[in-house]
Motif scaffolding. Structure first.
Motif, mmCIF file in Angstrom:
data_model
loop_
_atom_site.group_PDB
_atom_site.id
_atom_site.type_symbol
_atom_site.label_atom_id
_atom_site.label_comp_id
_atom_site.label_asym_id
_atom_site.label_seq_id
_atom_site.Cartn_x
_atom_site.Cartn_y
_atom_site.Cartn_z
ATOM 1 N N SER A 70 0.818 -1.034 -0.055
ATOM 2 C CA SER A 70 0.041 0.022 0.077
ATOM 3 C C SER A 70 1.021 1.175 0.023
ATOM 4 O O SER A 70 2.030 1.309 0.772
ATOM 5 C CB SER A 70 -0.813 -0.019 1.348
ATOM 6 N N HIS A 71 0.468 2.074 -0.760
ATOM 7 C CA HIS A 71 1.201 3.283 -0.833
ATOM 8 C C HIS A 71 0.385 4.766 -0.593
ATOM 9 O O HIS A 71 -0.909 4.719 -1.163
ATOM 10 C CB HIS A 71 1.670 3.498 -2.357
ATOM 11 N N LEU A 72 0.793 5.580 0.118
ATOM 12 C CA LEU A 72 0.078 6.842 0.134
ATOM 13 C C LEU A 72 -0.166 7.795 -0.606
ATOM 14 O O LEU A 72 0.887 7.919 -1.487
ATOM 15 C CB LEU A 72 0.694 7.508 1.574
ATOM 16 N N GLU A 73 -1.172 8.284 -1.096
ATOM 17 C CA GLU A 73 -1.393 9.179 -2.181
ATOM 18 C C GLU A 73 -1.878 10.390 -1.730
ATOM 19 O O GLU A 73 -3.176 10.621 -0.992
ATOM 20 C CB GLU A 73 -2.526 8.679 -3.177
ATOM 21 N N ALA A 74 -0.903 11.521 -1.393
ATOM 22 C CA ALA A 74 -1.149 12.563 -0.478
ATOM 23 C C ALA A 74 -2.174 13.635 -1.190
ATOM 24 O O ALA A 74 -2.713 14.535 -0.393
ATOM 25 C CB ALA A 74 -0.077 12.994 0.210
ATOM 26 N N GLU A 75 -2.227 13.687 -2.364
ATOM 27 C CA GLU A 75 -2.850 14.583 -3.274
ATOM 28 C C GLU A 75 -4.171 14.920 -2.472
ATOM 29 O O GLU A 75 -4.716 16.169 -2.253
ATOM 30 C CB GLU A 75 -2.818 14.508 -4.925
ATOM 31 N N PRO A 76 -5.186 13.971 -2.341
ATOM 32 C CA PRO A 76 -6.476 14.259 -1.835
ATOM 33 C C PRO A 76 -6.297 14.881 -0.654
ATOM 34 O O PRO A 76 -7.274 15.663 -0.226
ATOM 35 C CB PRO A 76 -7.234 12.841 -1.726
ATOM 36 N N LEU A 77 -5.476 14.576 0.466
ATOM 37 C CA LEU A 77 -5.142 15.246 1.511
ATOM 38 C C LEU A 77 -4.840 16.899 1.671
ATOM 39 O O LEU A 77 -5.378 17.714 2.115
ATOM 40 C CB LEU A 77 -4.141 14.657 2.454
ATOM 41 N N ARG A 78 -3.997 17.017 0.296
ATOM 42 C CA ARG A 78 -3.748 18.341 0.069
ATOM 43 C C ARG A 78 -4.879 19.083 -0.417
ATOM 44 O O ARG A 78 -5.226 20.223 0.155
ATOM 45 C CB ARG A 78 -2.591 18.478 -0.825
ATOM 46 N N GLU A 79 -5.689 18.648 -1.269
ATOM 47 C CA GLU A 79 -6.905 19.196 -1.550
ATOM 48 C C GLU A 79 -8.099 19.322 -0.518
ATOM 49 O O GLU A 79 -8.709 20.456 -0.454
ATOM 50 C CB GLU A 79 -7.519 18.509 -2.767
ATOM 51 N N ALA A 80 -8.344 18.286 0.235
ATOM 52 C CA ALA A 80 -8.992 18.659 1.351
ATOM 53 C C ALA A 80 -8.479 19.657 2.403
ATOM 54 O O ALA A 80 -9.419 20.500 3.132
ATOM 55 C CB ALA A 80 -9.082 17.289 2.348
ATOM 56 N N THR A 81 -7.192 19.815 2.749
ATOM 57 C CA THR A 81 -6.758 20.788 3.497
ATOM 58 C C THR A 81 -7.195 22.124 2.647
ATOM 59 O O THR A 81 -7.362 23.290 3.509
ATOM 60 C CB THR A 81 -5.096 20.676 3.475
ATOM 61 N N MET A 82 -6.902 22.418 1.426
ATOM 62 C CA MET A 82 -7.277 23.639 0.955
ATOM 63 C C MET A 82 -8.683 23.754 1.089
ATOM 64 O O MET A 82 -9.052 25.056 1.120
ATOM 65 C CB MET A 82 -6.997 23.454 -0.532
ATOM 66 N N TRP A 83 -9.591 22.789 0.968
ATOM 67 C CA TRP A 83 -11.163 23.164 1.017
ATOM 68 C C TRP A 83 -11.130 23.639 2.831
ATOM 69 O O TRP A 83 -12.087 24.672 2.807
ATOM 70 C CB TRP A 83 -11.762 21.977 1.042
ATOM 71 N N MET A 84 -10.510 23.168 3.889
ATOM 72 C CA MET A 84 -10.616 23.634 4.800
ATOM 73 C C MET A 84 -10.219 24.973 5.333
ATOM 74 O O MET A 84 -10.425 25.782 6.124
ATOM 75 C CB MET A 84 -10.199 22.497 5.873
ATOM 76 N N GLU A 85 -9.139 25.316 4.515
ATOM 77 C CA GLU A 85 -8.299 26.548 4.623
ATOM 78 C C GLU A 85 -9.542 27.598 4.483
ATOM 79 O O GLU A 85 -9.283 28.728 4.981
ATOM 80 C CB GLU A 85 -7.178 26.700 3.764
ATOM 81 N N ARG A 86 -10.272 27.742 3.579
ATOM 82 C CA ARG A 86 -11.321 28.784 3.410
ATOM 83 C C ARG A 86 -12.003 29.080 4.403
ATOM 84 O O ARG A 86 -12.687 30.319 4.887
ATOM 85 C CB ARG A 86 -12.562 28.048 2.353
ATOM 86 N N TYR A 87 -11.932 28.064 5.561
ATOM 87 C CA TYR A 87 -12.724 28.466 6.877
ATOM 88 C C TYR A 87 -11.774 28.993 7.998
ATOM 89 O O TYR A 87 -12.330 29.385 9.068
ATOM 90 C CB TYR A 87 -13.598 27.237 7.354
ATOM 91 N N LYS A 88 -10.525 28.864 7.714
ATOM 92 C CA LYS A 88 -9.668 29.442 8.639
ATOM 93 C C LYS A 88 -9.687 30.934 8.913
ATOM 94 O O LYS A 88 -9.630 31.387 10.020
ATOM 95 C CB LYS A 88 -7.995 29.169 8.176
ATOM 96 N N HIS A 89 -10.142 31.738 7.986
ATOM 97 C CA HIS A 89 -10.305 33.167 8.223
ATOM 98 C C HIS A 89 -11.529 33.373 9.090
ATOM 99 O O HIS A 89 -11.307 34.175 9.776
ATOM 100 C CB HIS A 89 -10.740 33.917 6.797
ATOM 101 N N PHE A 90 -12.559 32.639 8.923
ATOM 102 C CA PHE A 90 -13.689 32.493 9.624
ATOM 103 C C PHE A 90 -13.214 32.434 11.175
ATOM 104 O O PHE A 90 -13.642 33.274 12.053
ATOM 105 C CB PHE A 90 -14.651 31.565 9.095
ATOM 106 N N TRP A 91 -12.416 31.252 11.317
ATOM 107 C CA TRP A 91 -12.128 30.975 12.920
ATOM 108 C C TRP A 91 -11.201 31.841 13.285
ATOM 109 O O TRP A 91 -11.515 32.375 14.459
ATOM 110 C CB TRP A 91 -11.561 29.414 12.854
#
Length: 122
Positions: A70-91
């Motif tokens: 099994s091999h880690l595919e990190a790209e979806p994690l980066r994309e999920a992090t970018m999605w969550m970053e939208r809410y960083k300003h709010f918090w």
């Protein structure tokens, strides 16, 4: 990243065993028995977790000789992090407002008393 894939990533990350598997894969590729070692789970149970991670695009699997790694595919994690970053300003904005409100509360609380009075509060 599509909404469905984002949902699959967050669903996969919702399980602590799957998060630990991903953490382990940051050290390098591993087979099912290596991934199962720290858990009180069977290899088939770990394989089911790997299928969820693979469906979410977080893990890819390949054959090397007789092992299936099994091999880690990190790209979806980066994309999920970018999605969550939208809410960083709010918090951050919310915490800044809380800091201002707490400072005002403390100033009002300290406003009418002297140092001698502070020790005599109920």
């Amino acid at each position: 990243m599509s909404t469905d894939q984002l949902s699959a990533v967050f669903a996969a990350l919702a399980d602590p065993t799957r998060r630990e598997i991903l953490r382990r894969l940051t050290d390098g590729d591993a087979n099912v028995s290596e991934l199962a070692a720290p858990f009180d789970l069977s290899q088939p149970a770990i394989s089911k977790h790997l299928k969820v991670l693979e469906s979410a695009g977080l893990v890819s699997r390949s054959r090397v000789a007789t092992s299936r790694l099994s091999h880690l595919e990190a790209e979806p994690l980066r994309e999920a992090t970018m999605w969550m970053e939208r809410y960083k300003h709010f918090w951050n904005s919310s915490f800044d407002k809380l800091d201002v409100a707490l400072a005002a509360y403390q100033a009002a609380d300290d406003g009418g008393s002297t140092d001698d009075d502070k020790g005599n509060r109920p």
